[in-house]
Design a protein around this motif. Sequence first.
Motif, mmCIF file in Angstrom:
data_model
loop_
_atom_site.group_PDB
_atom_site.id
_atom_site.type_symbol
_atom_site.label_atom_id
_atom_site.label_comp_id
_atom_site.label_asym_id
_atom_site.label_seq_id
_atom_site.Cartn_x
_atom_site.Cartn_y
_atom_site.Cartn_z
ATOM 1 N N HIS A 176 10.328 17.025 -26.237
ATOM 2 C CA HIS A 176 10.729 18.403 -26.536
ATOM 3 C C HIS A 176 10.524 18.704 -28.017
ATOM 4 C CE1 HIS A 176 13.575 21.800 -27.149
ATOM 5 N NE2 HIS A 176 13.215 22.136 -25.927
ATOM 6 N N SER A 177 10.888 17.748 -28.872
ATOM 7 C CA SER A 177 10.710 17.920 -30.315
ATOM 8 C C SER A 177 9.226 18.002 -30.672
ATOM 9 C CB SER A 177 11.367 16.753 -31.056
ATOM 10 O OG SER A 177 11.159 16.856 -32.447
ATOM 11 N N PHE A 178 8.415 17.164 -30.026
ATOM 12 C CA PHE A 178 6.970 17.184 -30.267
ATOM 13 C C PHE A 178 6.378 18.519 -29.826
ATOM 14 C CE2 PHE A 178 2.631 16.417 -28.682
ATOM 15 C CZ PHE A 178 2.026 15.957 -29.843
ATOM 16 N N ALA A 179 6.840 19.025 -28.687
ATOM 17 C CA ALA A 179 6.369 20.325 -28.206
ATOM 18 C C ALA A 179 6.723 21.421 -29.203
ATOM 19 C CB ALA A 179 6.972 20.629 -26.835
ATOM 20 N N SER A 182 4.400 21.292 -32.035
ATOM 21 C CA SER A 182 3.037 21.647 -31.627
ATOM 22 C C SER A 182 2.820 23.154 -31.555
ATOM 23 C CB SER A 182 2.713 21.024 -30.267
ATOM 24 O OG SER A 182 2.781 19.616 -30.321
ATOM 25 N N ILE A 183 3.876 23.903 -31.238
ATOM 26 C CA ILE A 183 3.711 25.354 -31.097
ATOM 27 C C ILE A 183 4.289 26.121 -32.285
ATOM 28 C CG2 ILE A 183 3.724 25.220 -28.579
ATOM 29 C CD1 ILE A 183 6.611 26.290 -28.642
ATOM 30 N N SER A 184 4.738 25.389 -33.295
ATOM 31 C CA SER A 184 5.299 26.051 -34.472
ATOM 32 C C SER A 184 4.280 26.998 -35.091
ATOM 33 C CB SER A 184 5.722 24.999 -35.501
ATOM 34 O OG SER A 184 6.191 25.609 -36.682
ATOM 35 N N GLY A 185 4.679 28.230 -35.288
ATOM 36 C CA GLY A 185 3.786 29.212 -35.893
ATOM 37 C C GLY A 185 2.732 29.762 -34.959
ATOM 38 N N SER A 186 2.922 29.582 -33.645
ATOM 39 C CA SER A 186 1.907 30.032 -32.684
ATOM 40 C C SER A 186 1.948 31.523 -32.386
ATOM 41 C CB SER A 186 2.051 29.251 -31.367
ATOM 42 O OG SER A 186 1.755 27.890 -31.547
ATOM 43 N N GLY A 187 2.949 32.211 -32.883
ATOM 44 C CA GLY A 187 3.001 33.651 -32.663
ATOM 45 C C GLY A 187 4.109 34.068 -31.720
ATOM 46 N N PRO A 188 4.309 35.374 -31.562
ATOM 47 C CA PRO A 188 5.453 35.906 -30.814
ATOM 48 C C PRO A 188 5.418 35.658 -29.313
ATOM 49 C CG PRO A 188 3.949 37.677 -31.414
ATOM 50 C CD PRO A 188 3.469 36.451 -32.129
ATOM 51 N N ASN A 189 4.256 35.337 -28.753
ATOM 52 C CA ASN A 189 4.169 35.153 -27.304
ATOM 53 C C ASN A 189 4.374 33.699 -26.869
ATOM 54 O OD1 ASN A 189 2.170 37.617 -27.940
ATOM 55 N ND2 ASN A 189 3.119 37.898 -25.943
ATOM 56 N N ILE A 190 4.524 32.804 -27.833
ATOM 57 C CA ILE A 190 4.737 31.394 -27.522
ATOM 58 C C ILE A 190 6.091 30.986 -28.091
ATOM 59 C CG2 ILE A 190 3.760 29.087 -27.592
ATOM 60 C CD1 ILE A 190 1.871 31.216 -26.416
ATOM 61 N N SER A 191 6.975 30.484 -27.236
ATOM 62 C CA SER A 191 8.310 30.130 -27.706
ATOM 63 C C SER A 191 8.768 28.822 -27.076
ATOM 64 C CB SER A 191 9.308 31.247 -27.375
ATOM 65 O OG SER A 191 9.424 31.416 -25.974
ATOM 66 N N LEU A 192 9.857 28.290 -27.590
ATOM 67 C CA LEU A 192 10.424 27.039 -27.094
ATOM 68 C C LEU A 192 11.715 27.328 -26.343
ATOM 69 C CD1 LEU A 192 10.009 23.850 -27.381
ATOM 70 C CD2 LEU A 192 11.828 24.004 -29.098
ATOM 71 N N VAL A 193 11.872 26.714 -25.179
ATOM 72 C CA VAL A 193 13.131 26.823 -24.442
ATOM 73 C C VAL A 193 14.110 25.829 -25.064
ATOM 74 C CG1 VAL A 193 14.273 26.563 -22.215
ATOM 75 C CG2 VAL A 193 11.941 27.459 -22.315
ATOM 76 N N PRO A 194 15.216 26.300 -25.630
ATOM 77 C CA PRO A 194 16.154 25.376 -26.284
ATOM 78 C C PRO A 194 16.876 24.490 -25.271
ATOM 79 C CG PRO A 194 17.046 27.603 -26.264
ATOM 80 C CD PRO A 194 15.638 27.706 -25.754
ATOM 81 N N ILE A 195 17.267 23.313 -25.717
ATOM 82 C CA ILE A 195 18.042 22.407 -24.873
ATOM 83 C C ILE A 195 19.354 22.060 -25.575
ATOM 84 C CG2 ILE A 195 16.051 21.419 -23.687
ATOM 85 C CD1 ILE A 195 16.219 19.004 -25.545
ATOM 86 N N THR A 196 20.372 21.786 -24.775
ATOM 87 C CA THR A 196 21.689 21.411 -25.280
ATOM 88 C C THR A 196 22.143 20.153 -24.557
ATOM 89 O OG1 THR A 196 22.266 23.741 -25.646
ATOM 90 C CG2 THR A 196 24.082 22.158 -25.576
ATOM 91 N N THR A 197 22.723 19.217 -25.280
ATOM 92 C CA THR A 197 23.240 18.006 -24.651
ATOM 93 C C THR A 197 24.582 18.307 -24.001
ATOM 94 O OG1 THR A 197 22.151 16.616 -26.307
ATOM 95 C CG2 THR A 197 23.911 15.609 -25.013
ATOM 96 N N CYS A 198 24.697 17.978 -22.730
ATOM 97 C CA CYS A 198 25.929 18.241 -21.989
ATOM 98 C C CYS A 198 27.039 17.287 -22.439
ATOM 99 C CB CYS A 198 25.678 18.078 -20.489
ATOM 100 S SG CYS A 198 27.120 18.445 -19.464
#
Length: 209
Positions: A176-179, A182-198
């Motif tokens: 997830h961190s690598f992803a 990899s998409i950092s600065g890719s623009g407004p149409n590319i985003s990361l789904v955040p994760i939370t540790t339960c």
Amino acid sequence: MKKKSRCASIGITLVSIPYWWDGSKESLTSTLHLVLPNVFPKSDAPIIPTSPPNELAQEIEDVGNVQRVSILMQGNEWNGEKDPTGWFISEKLDGFRAFWDGSNLISKNGVVFPAPNEFTSALPTNVLLDGELWVDYDALSKLISITRKNSTELWKEVKYCVFDAPMHPGNYAERHSFAADSISGSGPNISLVPITTCLGFDHLQTVLN
């Protein structure tokens, strides 16, 4: 603020090293010399390849689209009894699962989405990603209509929400961190789904409610 721009703002050059680096100091030095020639000496060693190793690239090339998406994570039903502490929680978006193979967005059934070049050009060509094509809440019918067409104007409403880099050798948190990198600065149409540790049952119920 994205990591790269944050580093640049304080005079730090951030260099991303791909997961297929062979670990040799020589290839790393050659690669860094291209970015910071005044800091790292020139080396006769080859640079780190810009795409995965040949065997991985060939494996991806040889299999069909349906086989490609078989490497993706699959969900399992939770019986409500097993302790979820330590699991990752993320939002399930109501969209279309899409695998990015470096050149195409492919559905879980192996169908290539007709995404215009203006959309896919924002994605990295040397990283495999897993995510969801999504427009908005309660907008699945709109997404269905858009993803049947190769229209730059219509695809401006679509986001590719990434949550995994399936060929990265690390655990899910590392993938997830690598992803994200990899998409950092890719623009407004590319985003990361955040994760939370339960943190446990109560935490899970709070998130779900």
